[in-house]
Design a protein around this motif. Structure first.
Motif, PDB file in Angstrom:
ATOM      1  N   THR A 120      -1.009 110.117  45.019  1.00 14.44           N
ATOM      2  CA  THR A 120      -0.278 109.535  46.121  1.00 14.44           C
ATOM      3  C   THR A 120      -0.445 108.022  45.702  1.00 14.44           C
ATOM      4  O   THR A 120      -1.228 107.448  46.375  1.00 14.44           O
ATOM      5  CB  THR A 120      -0.537 109.869  47.251  1.00 14.44           C
ATOM      6  OG1 THR A 120      -0.567 111.266  47.467  1.00 14.44           O
ATOM      7  CG2 THR A 120       0.882 109.236  48.460  1.00 14.44           C
ATOM      8  N   PRO A 121       0.228 107.474  44.640  1.00 14.37           N
ATOM      9  CA  PRO A 121       0.150 106.046  44.361  1.00 14.37           C
ATOM     10  C   PRO A 121       0.265 105.143  45.484  1.00 14.37           C
ATOM     11  O   PRO A 121      -0.658 104.053  45.671  1.00 14.37           O
ATOM     12  CB  PRO A 121       1.117 105.893  43.238  1.00 14.37           C
ATOM     13  CG  PRO A 121       1.426 107.043  42.757  1.00 14.37           C
ATOM     14  CD  PRO A 121       1.381 107.868  43.820  1.00 14.37           C
ATOM     15  N   ILE A 122       1.038 105.210  46.286  1.00 11.71           N
ATOM     16  CA  ILE A 122       1.248 104.168  47.433  1.00 11.71           C
ATOM     17  C   ILE A 122       0.088 103.997  48.247  1.00 11.71           C
ATOM     18  O   ILE A 122      -0.491 102.929  48.803  1.00 11.71           O
ATOM     19  CB  ILE A 122       2.472 104.594  48.134  1.00 11.71           C
ATOM     20  CG1 ILE A 122       2.851 103.375  49.038  1.00 11.71           C
ATOM     21  CG2 ILE A 122       2.152 105.772  49.336  1.00 11.71           C
ATOM     22  CD1 ILE A 122       3.700 102.202  48.444  1.00 11.71           C
ATOM     23  N   LEU A 123      -0.698 105.178  48.358  1.00  9.34           N
ATOM     24  CA  LEU A 123      -1.667 104.941  49.268  1.00  9.34           C
ATOM     25  C   LEU A 123      -3.205 104.505  48.686  1.00  9.34           C
ATOM     26  O   LEU A 123      -4.457 104.299  49.200  1.00  9.34           O
ATOM     27  CB  LEU A 123      -2.328 106.558  49.814  1.00  9.34           C
ATOM     28  CG  LEU A 123      -1.201 107.276  50.746  1.00  9.34           C
ATOM     29  CD1 LEU A 123      -1.953 108.562  51.320  1.00  9.34           C
ATOM     30  CD2 LEU A 123      -0.779 106.250  51.679  1.00  9.34           C
ATOM     31  N   THR A 124      -2.867 104.059  47.243  1.00  5.70           N
ATOM     32  CA  THR A 124      -4.026 103.510  46.755  1.00  5.70           C
ATOM     33  C   THR A 124      -3.943 102.079  46.989  1.00  5.70           C
ATOM     34  O   THR A 124      -4.898 101.101  46.366  1.00  5.70           O
ATOM     35  CB  THR A 124      -4.087 103.879  45.185  1.00  5.70           C
ATOM     36  OG1 THR A 124      -2.860 103.220  44.689  1.00  5.70           O
ATOM     37  CG2 THR A 124      -4.115 105.234  44.684  1.00  5.70           C
ATOM     38  N   GLY A 125      -2.786 101.581  47.750  1.00  2.94           N
ATOM     39  CA  GLY A 125      -2.797 100.273  48.073  1.00  2.94           C
ATOM     40  C   GLY A 125      -2.885  99.955  49.536  1.00  2.94           C
ATOM     41  O   GLY A 125      -3.294 100.796  50.466  1.00  2.94           O
ATOM     42  N   ILE A 126      -3.072  98.466  49.933  1.00  2.77           N
ATOM     43  CA  ILE A 126      -2.988  98.060  51.252  1.00  2.77           C
ATOM     44  C   ILE A 126      -1.700  97.540  51.540  1.00  2.77           C
ATOM     45  O   ILE A 126      -1.199  96.794  50.834  1.00  2.77           O
ATOM     46  CB  ILE A 126      -4.160  96.963  51.265  1.00  2.77           C
ATOM     47  CG1 ILE A 126      -5.602  97.405  51.091  1.00  2.77           C
ATOM     48  CG2 ILE A 126      -4.059  96.218  52.609  1.00  2.77           C
ATOM     49  CD1 ILE A 126      -6.687  96.267  51.147  1.00  2.77           C
ATOM     50  N   LEU A 127      -1.334  98.130  52.716  1.00  2.00           N
ATOM     51  CA  LEU A 127       0.045  97.663  53.176  1.00  2.00           C
ATOM     52  C   LEU A 127       0.116  96.090  53.981  1.00  2.00           C
ATOM     53  O   LEU A 127      -1.026  96.159  54.690  1.00  2.00           O
ATOM     54  CB  LEU A 127       0.600  98.668  54.027  1.00  2.00           C
ATOM     55  CG  LEU A 127       2.011  98.334  55.053  1.00  2.00           C
ATOM     56  CD1 LEU A 127       3.016  98.240  54.140  1.00  2.00           C
ATOM     57  CD2 LEU A 127       2.166  99.545  56.064  1.00  2.00           C
ATOM     58  N   TRP A 128       0.863  95.559  53.492  1.00  2.00           N
ATOM     59  CA  TRP A 128       1.056  94.115  54.060  1.00  2.00           C
ATOM     60  C   TRP A 128       2.119  94.056  55.152  1.00  2.00           C
ATOM     61  O   TRP A 128       3.272  94.182  54.277  1.00  2.00           O
ATOM     62  CB  TRP A 128       1.029  92.879  52.897  1.00  2.00           C
ATOM     63  CG  TRP A 128      -0.130  92.707  52.108  1.00  2.00           C
ATOM     64  CD1 TRP A 128      -1.204  93.615  51.688  1.00  2.00           C
ATOM     65  CD2 TRP A 128      -0.658  91.692  51.813  1.00  2.00           C
ATOM     66  NE1 TRP A 128      -2.147  93.159  51.093  1.00  2.00           N
ATOM     67  CE2 TRP A 128      -1.708  91.808  51.045  1.00  2.00           C
ATOM     68  CE3 TRP A 128      -0.490  90.180  52.166  1.00  2.00           C
ATOM     69  CZ2 TRP A 128      -2.764  90.816  50.494  1.00  2.00           C
ATOM     70  CZ3 TRP A 128      -1.256  89.193  51.656  1.00  2.00           C
ATOM     71  CH2 TRP A 128      -2.290  89.556  50.763  1.00  2.00           C
ATOM     72  N   ASN A 129       2.285  93.598  56.172  1.00  2.00           N
ATOM     73  CA  ASN A 129       3.119  93.315  57.053  1.00  2.00           C
ATOM     74  C   ASN A 129       3.071  92.027  57.697  1.00  2.00           C
ATOM     75  O   ASN A 129       2.102  91.734  58.189  1.00  2.00           O
ATOM     76  CB  ASN A 129       3.510  94.290  58.108  1.00  2.00           C
ATOM     77  CG  ASN A 129       4.126  95.581  57.394  1.00  2.00           C
ATOM     78  OD1 ASN A 129       4.847  95.492  56.600  1.00  2.00           O
ATOM     79  ND2 ASN A 129       3.814  96.768  57.971  1.00  2.00           N
ATOM     80  N   LEU A 130       4.247  91.202  57.762  1.00  4.26           N
ATOM     81  CA  LEU A 130       4.183  89.768  58.208  1.00  4.26           C
ATOM     82  C   LEU A 130       5.367  89.630  59.146  1.00  4.26           C
ATOM     83  O   LEU A 130       6.539  89.660  58.718  1.00  4.26           O
ATOM     84  CB  LEU A 130       4.359  88.661  57.139  1.00  4.26           C
ATOM     85  CG  LEU A 130       4.135  87.209  57.695  1.00  4.26           C
ATOM     86  CD1 LEU A 130       2.894  86.826  58.577  1.00  4.26           C
ATOM     87  CD2 LEU A 130       4.204  86.168  56.621  1.00  4.26           C
ATOM     88  N   GLU A 131       5.064  89.663  60.336  1.00  2.29           N
ATOM     89  CA  GLU A 131       6.217  89.478  61.489  1.00  2.29           C
ATOM     90  C   GLU A 131       5.685  88.619  62.570  1.00  2.29           C
ATOM     91  O   GLU A 131       4.684  88.769  63.199  1.00  2.29           O
ATOM     92  CB  GLU A 131       6.562  90.769  62.059  1.00  2.29           C
ATOM     93  CG  GLU A 131       7.823  90.895  62.686  1.00  2.29           C
ATOM     94  CD  GLU A 131       8.935  90.967  61.974  1.00  2.29           C
ATOM     95  OE1 GLU A 131      10.158  90.534  62.375  1.00  2.29           O
ATOM     96  OE2 GLU A 131       9.031  91.601  60.685  1.00  2.29           O
ATOM     97  N   ASP A 132       6.567  87.633  63.099  1.00  2.72           N
ATOM     98  CA  ASP A 132       6.329  86.715  64.084  1.00  2.72           C
ATOM     99  C   ASP A 132       4.830  86.016  64.195  1.00  2.72           C
ATOM    100  O   ASP A 132       4.058  86.094  65.039  1.00  2.72           O
ATOM    101  CB  ASP A 132       6.360  87.406  65.452  1.00  2.72           C
ATOM    102  CG  ASP A 132       7.739  87.899  65.560  1.00  2.72           C
ATOM    103  OD1 ASP A 132       8.741  87.367  65.246  1.00  2.72           O
ATOM    104  OD2 ASP A 132       7.866  89.029  66.303  1.00  2.72           O
TER     105      ASP A 132
END
Length: 379
Positions: free
Chosen positions: A159-171
């Motif tokens: 599951t390649p997507i889970l080998t990363g850190i999710l970044w979200n920038l809002e407000d």
């Protein structure tokens, strides 16, 4: 190409870009470091297609001549040999000259070396990242956010997507999320981001670990530019390009409980030491299972067992206790990974049931949250 350059500057730049060299690449040109020389200075570049790192050495720095350029030009030199030989050269001044067929001559003191170089035209062109929306973040904060979430990424390439850190920038809030489906870590920070915003930017955990090594410990600003499939980090004279992982990161908000049946506040250091001792036995059993049980007289019991070695049991005082009695089993290594990055002296641990996620919140840090899934056991 013909230059004279100070060893410490060249060595520092090589060490920075070498982090992009992959030992697994089958493309010969990517095993090398590219040197570009012009009248502004020397640019070193390395790439493994997922990440590319570029480091610039100016002609002058702090009123000191760093590079003398006799002839501009480019060459790609084998990284593994280049990084070792520059480190071991005897003199502070290094002379380099590239002749026909990219034969490169390096001299320092009484040492002379000849290296077979490669054609720089074959080296991949760095991605063009367009846009004027730049996010600036203090380097020490960025390193901390990576450290406090990166341990929760998946190490399984299935599951390649889970080998990363999710970044979200809002407000003006930057949020990191990492999970391997058994545990989850989130860390947020308030920034002055202006109109900059993005979501579902997932960067490989290994890549961010390498980035952390380049970011200085002091409060240096890191500029971040995000495009559709690439992100660029600017740190002083270093450019760090990373590919954004493809796919949509799963919605993790649904697995985080918001109401609890049991809440404990404990001393972080004492809990860490207690679980560490229990981990010694659970590790031998190859399960890492440690049990936590609330006691009638107050406090909690930490225990583990090994069929070959025996049992360990320890009582621990709690600072605060609310709710129902509880007995729960969990992966002690996952718990210790959290406790290693918690900087708060006190930790709130919340439970909604024996098979519901365990929530951990540092008491003096409202911007960090950790979740661990419990184990089902027979006793």
């Amino acid at each position: 190409m013909k230059i004279s350059i100070l060893k410490n500057y060249l060595n520092d730049s090589i060490q920075q870009v070498y982090k992009a060299i992959s030992s697994r690449t089958t493309i010969p040109i990517l095993t090398g470091i590219k040197l570009d020389v012009n009248h502004q200075g020397v640019t070193l570049t390395a790439s493994d297609t997922d990440i590319s790192i570029q480091s610039f050495i100016p002609i002058e720095d702090d009123n000191q001549t760093v590079v003398q350029v006799d002839q501009t030009g480019s060459v790609v030199l084998p990284a593994k040999f280049f990084v070792e030989i520059i480190k071991k050269l005897p003199s502070q001044e290094i002379n380099m000259e590239v002749k026909d067929h990219f034969q490169t001559y390096i001299s320092s003191g009484a040492t002379e070396i000849q290296i077979v170089g490669l054609d720089p035209e074959e080296f991949p062109i760095l991605p063009a990242i367009e846009g004027n929306q730049t996010l600036s973040i203090p380097g020490d904060l960025l390193k901390n956010m990576i450290k406090q979430t990166g341990f929760s990424i998946s190490t399984h390439e299935t599951t390649p997507i889970l080998t990363g850190i999710l970044w979200n920038l809002e407000d003006n809030e930057l949020k990191f999320t990492a999970t391997d489906r058994h545990r989850l870590a989130t860390r947020s920070a308030q920034l002055d981001a202006g109109d900059v915003r993005f979501n579902n930017v997932v960067i490989a955990g290994k890549t961010l670990s390498e980035l952390s090594k380049i970011v200085p410990d002091q409060n240096t600003l890191v500029d971040i530019l995000v495009s559709d499939n690439q992100v660029l980090f600017k740190i002083d004279r270093v450019l760090f390009y990373s590919r954004i992982l493809e796919g949509v990161y799963p919605d993790t908000s649904r697995i985080i409980p918001t109401t609890y049946k049991t809440e404990l506040v404990v001393d972080t250091k004492k809990l860490s030491e207690s679980i560490d001792r229990a981990y010694l036995l659970s590790r031998e059993e190859k399960t890492n299972i440690v049990r936590l049980q609330t006691l009638e007289q107050g406090g909690i019991e930490i225990s583990s067992s090994s069929s070959e070695l025996g049992k360990v049991r320890e009582e621990l005082e709690v600072i605060d206790f609310k709710g129902e009695p509880l007995r729960i089993s969990f992966n002690s290594k996952y718990m210790l990974d959290v406790l290693k990055v918690v900087e708060s002296e006190q930790l709130m641990i919340a439970f909604t049931g024996i098979m519901s996620p365990i929530v951990l919140k540092p008491m003096d840090d409202s911007q960090s949250l950790y979740v661990i899934l419990p184990y089902r056991t027979n006793n």
